[in-house]
Write a protein that holds these residues in place. Structure first.
Motif, mmCIF file in Angstrom:
data_model
loop_
_atom_site.group_PDB
_atom_site.id
_atom_site.type_symbol
_atom_site.label_atom_id
_atom_site.label_comp_id
_atom_site.label_asym_id
_atom_site.label_seq_id
_atom_site.Cartn_x
_atom_site.Cartn_y
_atom_site.Cartn_z
ATOM 1 N N GLY A 292 0.534 -1.228 0.004
ATOM 2 C CA GLY A 292 -0.023 0.082 -0.040
ATOM 3 C C GLY A 292 0.858 1.285 0.113
ATOM 4 N N GLY A 293 0.153 2.306 0.168
ATOM 5 C CA GLY A 293 0.820 3.713 0.025
ATOM 6 C C GLY A 293 1.120 4.019 1.278
ATOM 7 N N GLU A 294 1.376 5.537 1.544
ATOM 8 C CA GLU A 294 1.878 6.034 2.707
ATOM 9 C C GLU A 294 1.209 7.080 3.316
ATOM 10 O OE1 GLU A 294 5.878 7.962 1.812
ATOM 11 O OE2 GLU A 294 5.020 9.481 0.677
ATOM 12 N N SER A 295 -0.308 6.876 3.412
ATOM 13 C CA SER A 295 -1.204 7.773 4.084
ATOM 14 C C SER A 295 -0.942 8.434 5.507
ATOM 15 C CB SER A 295 -2.542 7.014 3.998
ATOM 16 O OG SER A 295 -3.027 6.842 2.479
ATOM 17 N N TYR A 296 -0.439 7.373 6.168
ATOM 18 C CA TYR A 296 0.133 7.809 7.643
ATOM 19 C C TYR A 296 1.399 8.059 7.922
ATOM 20 C CZ TYR A 296 -4.673 6.770 8.423
ATOM 21 O OH TYR A 296 -6.161 6.427 8.312
ATOM 22 N N THR A 323 1.761 2.964 5.967
ATOM 23 C CA THR A 323 2.827 3.634 6.399
ATOM 24 C C THR A 323 4.022 3.891 5.439
ATOM 25 O OG1 THR A 323 3.592 2.270 7.938
ATOM 26 C CG2 THR A 323 1.732 3.780 8.889
ATOM 27 N N GLY A 324 3.818 3.311 4.429
ATOM 28 C CA GLY A 324 4.920 3.283 3.229
ATOM 29 C C GLY A 324 6.091 2.302 3.793
ATOM 30 N N ASP A 325 5.925 1.240 4.557
ATOM 31 C CA ASP A 325 6.795 0.227 4.562
ATOM 32 C C ASP A 325 7.549 -0.330 3.603
ATOM 33 O OD1 ASP A 325 5.400 0.564 7.079
ATOM 34 O OD2 ASP A 325 5.002 -1.327 7.555
ATOM 35 N N GLY A 326 6.684 -0.781 2.442
ATOM 36 C CA GLY A 326 7.242 -1.075 1.207
ATOM 37 C C GLY A 326 8.089 -0.232 0.544
ATOM 38 N N TYR A 327 7.733 1.114 0.681
ATOM 39 C CA TYR A 327 8.944 1.990 0.007
ATOM 40 C C TYR A 327 10.140 1.957 0.473
ATOM 41 C CZ TYR A 327 4.564 4.280 -2.058
ATOM 42 O OH TYR A 327 3.381 4.583 -2.679
ATOM 43 N N GLY A 328 10.086 1.876 2.087
ATOM 44 C CA GLY A 328 11.521 1.832 2.515
ATOM 45 C C GLY A 328 12.419 0.562 2.133
ATOM 46 N N LEU A 329 11.549 -0.464 2.081
ATOM 47 C CA LEU A 329 12.191 -1.894 1.802
ATOM 48 C C LEU A 329 12.845 -1.758 0.319
ATOM 49 C CD1 LEU A 329 9.563 -4.353 3.265
ATOM 50 C CD2 LEU A 329 11.868 -4.144 4.049
ATOM 51 N N SER A 511 17.682 0.088 -15.011
ATOM 52 C CA SER A 511 17.546 -1.262 -15.459
ATOM 53 C C SER A 511 16.411 -1.647 -14.450
ATOM 54 C CB SER A 511 18.817 -2.202 -15.272
ATOM 55 O OG SER A 511 19.201 -2.058 -14.089
ATOM 56 N N PHE A 512 16.008 -3.231 -14.747
ATOM 57 C CA PHE A 512 14.953 -3.877 -13.996
ATOM 58 C C PHE A 512 15.372 -5.057 -13.267
ATOM 59 C CE2 PHE A 512 12.930 -0.882 -17.043
ATOM 60 C CZ PHE A 512 11.750 -0.335 -16.454
ATOM 61 N N PHE A 513 14.799 -5.034 -12.100
ATOM 62 C CA PHE A 513 14.969 -6.360 -11.446
ATOM 63 C C PHE A 513 14.379 -7.464 -12.272
ATOM 64 C CE2 PHE A 513 15.357 -3.854 -7.845
ATOM 65 C CZ PHE A 513 16.340 -4.333 -7.002
ATOM 66 N N ASP A 514 14.703 -8.728 -12.133
ATOM 67 C CA ASP A 514 13.878 -9.773 -13.154
ATOM 68 C C ASP A 514 12.878 -10.386 -12.396
ATOM 69 O OD1 ASP A 514 15.540 -11.598 -11.506
ATOM 70 O OD2 ASP A 514 16.852 -12.226 -12.776
ATOM 71 N N ASN A 515 12.863 -10.315 -11.127
ATOM 72 C CA ASN A 515 11.714 -10.966 -10.457
ATOM 73 C C ASN A 515 10.976 -10.268 -9.127
ATOM 74 O OD1 ASN A 515 13.666 -11.332 -8.802
ATOM 75 N ND2 ASN A 515 12.977 -13.498 -7.828
ATOM 76 N N LEU A 516 11.453 -9.106 -8.901
ATOM 77 C CA LEU A 516 10.794 -8.293 -8.016
ATOM 78 C C LEU A 516 9.707 -7.571 -8.436
ATOM 79 C CD1 LEU A 516 10.865 -7.242 -5.001
ATOM 80 C CD2 LEU A 516 12.704 -5.528 -5.941
ATOM 81 N N TYR A 517 8.648 -7.249 -7.979
ATOM 82 C CA TYR A 517 7.448 -6.665 -8.551
ATOM 83 C C TYR A 517 6.730 -5.778 -7.470
ATOM 84 C CZ TYR A 517 7.465 -10.592 -12.017
ATOM 85 O OH TYR A 517 7.962 -11.668 -12.790
ATOM 86 N N ALA A 518 6.494 -4.677 -8.090
ATOM 87 C CA ALA A 518 5.579 -3.639 -7.228
ATOM 88 C C ALA A 518 4.232 -3.467 -7.552
ATOM 89 C CB ALA A 518 6.265 -2.365 -7.063
ATOM 90 N N LEU A 519 3.127 -4.030 -6.806
ATOM 91 C CA LEU A 519 1.625 -3.903 -7.443
ATOM 92 C C LEU A 519 0.844 -3.123 -6.730
ATOM 93 C CD1 LEU A 519 1.040 -7.659 -8.282
ATOM 94 C CD2 LEU A 519 2.311 -6.045 -9.588
ATOM 95 N N GLY A 520 -0.218 -2.677 -7.168
ATOM 96 C CA GLY A 520 -1.211 -1.800 -6.450
ATOM 97 C C GLY A 520 -0.861 -0.593 -6.006
ATOM 98 N N GLU A 521 -1.159 -0.141 -4.877
ATOM 99 C CA GLU A 521 -0.781 1.284 -4.767
ATOM 100 C C GLU A 521 0.676 1.572 -4.490
ATOM 101 O OE1 GLU A 521 -2.481 4.248 -1.256
ATOM 102 O OE2 GLU A 521 -4.029 3.150 -2.588
ATOM 103 N N MET A 522 1.379 0.758 -4.419
ATOM 104 C CA MET A 522 2.795 0.767 -4.612
ATOM 105 C C MET A 522 3.120 1.399 -5.795
ATOM 106 S SD MET A 522 4.141 -0.560 -2.039
ATOM 107 C CE MET A 522 5.914 -0.540 -2.360
#
Length: 555
Positions: A292-296, A323-329, A511-522
């Motif tokens: 998800g996104g970073e609403s909080y 809380t944007g956890d995925g963005y940090g990762l 360039s792009f990762f070959d198997n790392l995906y970001a979906l939805g509100e990411m």
């Protein structure tokens, strides 16, 4: 245990949709049962709270149970009603407040085909479609239940090409979105990407209907069609059951601490995770980030993109876990991001005692909206209803009010307002514009000038902000006025990480990762302008998941 009166005792407290009433039974020494006897909550949203909280109260003989994430108002209503019932049984709350442990979780290394971070709409559909394609998924969810913001959603899908409902034609839908963006959009979007996903949404919708075993219908015909087959919480429960019944793994109350990448820097091997039981590693052929996104917790970042937001009271309707956890990762893993996120505009929101949600939003198209200077600043009946919320973002006022003419407003809604205690942060009623201004702490002369100017526009049939004649209805005040405190709502954020059409994450070197995906509100920067469109999130996010699952299975 402290002594109690033997018998069954009732308690009542406010939940999300109204009062919750419980019946608490004791044998004189123990709490033997807690039953929900009356509630008015949104169907399915609080199901786990209704099940888990009474069970935990009885099992641990304590009212110090935690609220269920995503159902906090419902949870507090159950707990507070139980406290009232216990007191009616002669209990002292201090004697029944022993700490309650969290349910046990598993912490052991796992090897799966698809490792998914986040158990909202996108993560759940990713896991379900992975299973349909013969893959073994694992979802890691930091909350104690899956669903995220999707639990609160209406379940609207703006689709093209469904075989189960007569939905949209692709050209009509894209052209309508283009027309929407001519009405003041400040941000560009990628119509080709939207078209690509929308052309696949019908098949996605049909497969989800089959998974849920539900019956779809068209819930909105204009300005575009959207279909439903149950509210968000219903779909969450159906997807969770499907995943578990078919061997998928879901680990709640667990956080991801790192995305593991091999020496090439292009290939994710899985991720490291942690919960109350310890730390462990998930190894996978593909990694999907859908947190998800970073609403909080990130308003300062949103203000950098939209400085006018600094003083605006935005009402976040997204799950507090966004809380944007995925963005940090992903930043740590070397992902590339778009510049700045913005709020995803929802309907206007009102003071909590009114209990207004997407299901009962009042019509404010013939009312006026004023800022803290008692001035109008926008068209209250714009091309698309959600555009009004964006106008409040950009106006930058610390407070806003919707002003109704008492005699001309919806009279059922008026009765609801009359049942409320007057509060300038909720609603006030006044016999004159001057009195209304005083109750709302606005400049009376300024509000009188605004109302007089609006009435003049109504008489002429021409409005400086472009409100059409059909919605120009004068505020005569023959029976007085109502002033409602209002906030621009938000269903999430728009922006995020850069991806390609395969939903693979772009790295900082292009360039792009070959198997790392970001979906939805990411990653939504190219799917929306600064105008969110209801029904497009569910349709497009779930379609991203289906397309990725099919691609993984094919490889």
């Amino acid at each position: 245990m402290a002594k109690l009166q033997k018998g069954t005792f009732t308690g009542q407290a406010g939940g999300h949709g109204g009062d919750i009433k419980v019946a608490l039974t004791t044998d004189g020494e123990h709490i033997t049962d807690v039953k929900i006897v009356e509630q008015h909550e949104t169907p399915h949203v609080g199901d786990n709270a209704f099940k888990w909280i009474p069970e935990r109260i009885v099992h641990y003989q304590s009212l110090a149970v935690d609220a269920v994430s995503g159902a906090s108002f419902t949870s507090r209503g159950i707990i507070n009603a139980s406290k009232q019932a216990l007191q009616a049984a002669g209990g002292d709350l201090a004697d029944w407040s022993q700490p309650v442990p969290k349910p046990p979780v598993v912490a052991k290394d796992q090897t799966v085909d698809v490792a998914i971070a986040g158990g909202g709409l996108t993560g759940l559909t990713m896991a379900a479609f992975a299973i349909k394609n013969g893959l073994k998924p694992l979802i890691v969810e930091k909350n104690d239940q899956v669903g995220g913001s999707f639990r609160y959603a209406a379940g609207a899908f703006a689709t093209v090409g469904s075989k189960k409902v007569a939905d949209n034609q692709i050209d009509d839908l894209i052209n309508w979105v283009k027309e929407l963006n001519t009405h003041g959009a400040k941000k560009e979007m990628d119509y080709d990407f939207l078209r690509y996903l929308e052309e696949h949404t019908g098949e996605t919708f049909d497969e989800l209907v089959d998974i849920a075993g539900s019956k779809p219908q068209i819930a909105q015909e204009a300005p575009y069609k959207f279909a439903v087959f149950g509210g968000g919480a219903f779909i969450v429960n159906a997807l969770e059951k499907y995943i578990k019944d078919h061997g998928g793994l879901i680990l709640p109350d667990t956080v991801i601490t790192r995305i593991n990448v091999d020496e090439s820097g292009k290939h994710a091997t899985g991720f490291a995770a942690r919960n109350a039981a310890g730390c462990f590693t998930v190894t996978a052929k593909a990694v999907v980030i859908a947190t998800g996104g970073e609403s909080y917790g990130h308003k300062e970042d949103l203000v950098k993109t939209t400085p006018s937001l600094e003083k605006v009271h935005v009402f976040n309707e997204a799950n507090p876990g966004n809380t944007g956890d995925g963005y940090g990762l992903l930043k740590e893993a070397g992902a590339s991001f778009y510049e700045g996120n913005i709020y995803k505009n929802a309907f206007l929101d009102f003071g909590w005692p009114l209990r207004i949600s997407y299901a009962n939003v009042p019509d404010y198209s013939k009312a006026i909206v004023v800022n803290d200077q008692a001035k109008r600043f926008t068209n209250e009946a714009p091309f698309f209803a959600l555009n009004l919320t964006t106008a409040l973002y950009y106006e930058g006022s610390p407070r806003y009010y919707v002003i109704y003419d008492a005699a001309k407003m919806d009279q059922t809604f008026r009765k609801k307002l009359d049942a409320q205690k007057e509060d300038p942060k909720v609603v006030v009623h006044a016999g004159s514009v001057k009195e209304l201004a005083e109750k709302l702490d606005l400049d009376p002369a300024a509000l009188e000038q605004t109302v007089a100017g609006y009435n003049e526009a109504c008489a002429k049939g021409e409005d400086e902000f472009g409100k059409d004649a059909a919605h120009l209805e004068s505020l005569d005040g023959a029976d007085g006025y109502y002033g409602l405190y209002t906030m621009p709502g938000s269903w999430g954020t728009i922006g995020g990480v850069k991806i390609n059409r395969d939903m693979l994450v772009e790295q900082t070197d292009g360039s792009f990762f070959d198997n790392l995906y970001a979906l939805g509100e990411m990653s939504t920067n190219e799917l929306f302008s600064d105008f969110y469109i209801a029904g497009f999130s569910l349709a497009n996010y779930s379609t991203e998941a289906r397309l990725v699952a099919e691609r993984l299975a094919a490889n």
